[in-house]
Design a protein around this motif. Structure first.
Motif, PDB file in Angstrom:
ATOM      1  N   TYR A   1     -21.235 -19.666   5.528  1.00 46.18           N
ATOM      2  CA  TYR A   1     -19.982 -19.173   4.966  1.00 46.18           C
ATOM      3  C   TYR A   1     -19.306 -18.199   5.931  1.00 46.18           C
ATOM      4  CZ  TYR A   1     -16.641 -17.448   1.542  1.00 46.18           C
ATOM      5  OH  TYR A   1     -15.481 -17.128   0.887  1.00 46.18           O
TER       6      TYR A   1
ATOM      7  N   PHE B   1     -21.091 -24.002  -4.134  1.00 40.13           N
ATOM      8  CA  PHE B   1     -21.618 -22.995  -3.221  1.00 40.13           C
ATOM      9  C   PHE B   1     -22.614 -22.073  -3.924  1.00 40.13           C
ATOM     10  CE2 PHE B   1     -21.371 -18.706  -1.411  1.00 40.13           C
ATOM     11  CZ  PHE B   1     -21.923 -18.963  -0.173  1.00 40.13           C
TER      12      PHE B   1
ATOM     13  N   MET C   1     -15.744 -26.315  -5.923  1.00 38.55           N
ATOM     14  CA  MET C   1     -16.352 -25.981  -4.626  1.00 38.55           C
ATOM     15  C   MET C   1     -17.089 -24.644  -4.702  1.00 38.55           C
ATOM     16  SD  MET C   1     -16.972 -27.015  -1.600  1.00 38.55           S
ATOM     17  CE  MET C   1     -15.853 -28.368  -1.320  1.00 38.55           C
ATOM     18  N   ARG C   2     -16.516 -23.673  -5.394  1.00 35.86           N
ATOM     19  CA  ARG C   2     -17.192 -22.374  -5.559  1.00 35.86           C
ATOM     20  C   ARG C   2     -18.489 -22.537  -6.351  1.00 35.86           C
ATOM     21  NH1 ARG C   2     -11.498 -20.657  -6.899  1.00 35.86           N
ATOM     22  NH2 ARG C   2     -10.724 -19.892  -4.903  1.00 35.86           N
TER      23      ARG C   2
ATOM     24  N   CYS D   1     -14.024 -21.530   0.506  1.00 31.49           N
ATOM     25  CA  CYS D   1     -14.239 -22.551  -0.524  1.00 31.49           C
ATOM     26  C   CYS D   1     -12.924 -23.223  -0.912  1.00 31.49           C
ATOM     27  CB  CYS D   1     -14.905 -21.940  -1.762  1.00 31.49           C
ATOM     28  SG  CYS D   1     -16.629 -21.500  -1.506  1.00 31.49           S
ATOM     29  N   SER D   2     -11.866 -22.459  -0.983  1.00 30.51           N
ATOM     30  CA  SER D   2     -10.565 -23.020  -1.313  1.00 30.51           C
ATOM     31  C   SER D   2     -10.081 -23.962  -0.216  1.00 30.51           C
ATOM     32  CB  SER D   2      -9.560 -21.886  -1.530  1.00 30.51           C
ATOM     33  OG  SER D   2      -8.322 -22.394  -1.930  1.00 30.51           O
TER      34      SER D   2
END
Length: 66
Positions: free
Chosen positions: A49, A35, A31-32, A17-18
């Motif tokens: 993922y 998700f 982004m996290r 995610c980063s």
């Protein structure tokens, strides 16, 4: 846009995610959140993922193009 790598800093689990957030100019926390919300929908989010975890190179192992 920067290249798609898993950064060594600001990672929680694998840095997927980063890395995606850095690539698209977003905050890693946004982004996290995206998700986690997407996991409420039907689909293969966890599989995607894990595939990205395997395919995205680690920042320390990828060559620098500066």
């Amino acid at each position: 846009m920067s290249k798609l790598v898993r950064p060594r800093d600001n990672r929680w689990i694998a840095g997927v995610c980063s890395g995606l957030a850095r690539r698209f100019g977003m905050s890693p926390n946004v982004m996290r959140f995206i998700f986690v919300i997407s996991c409420l929908l039907p689909g293969p989010q966890f599989v995607v993922y894990i595939v990205l975890w395997v395919l995205m190179p680690d920042e320390s192992s990828s060559p620098s193009y500066n």
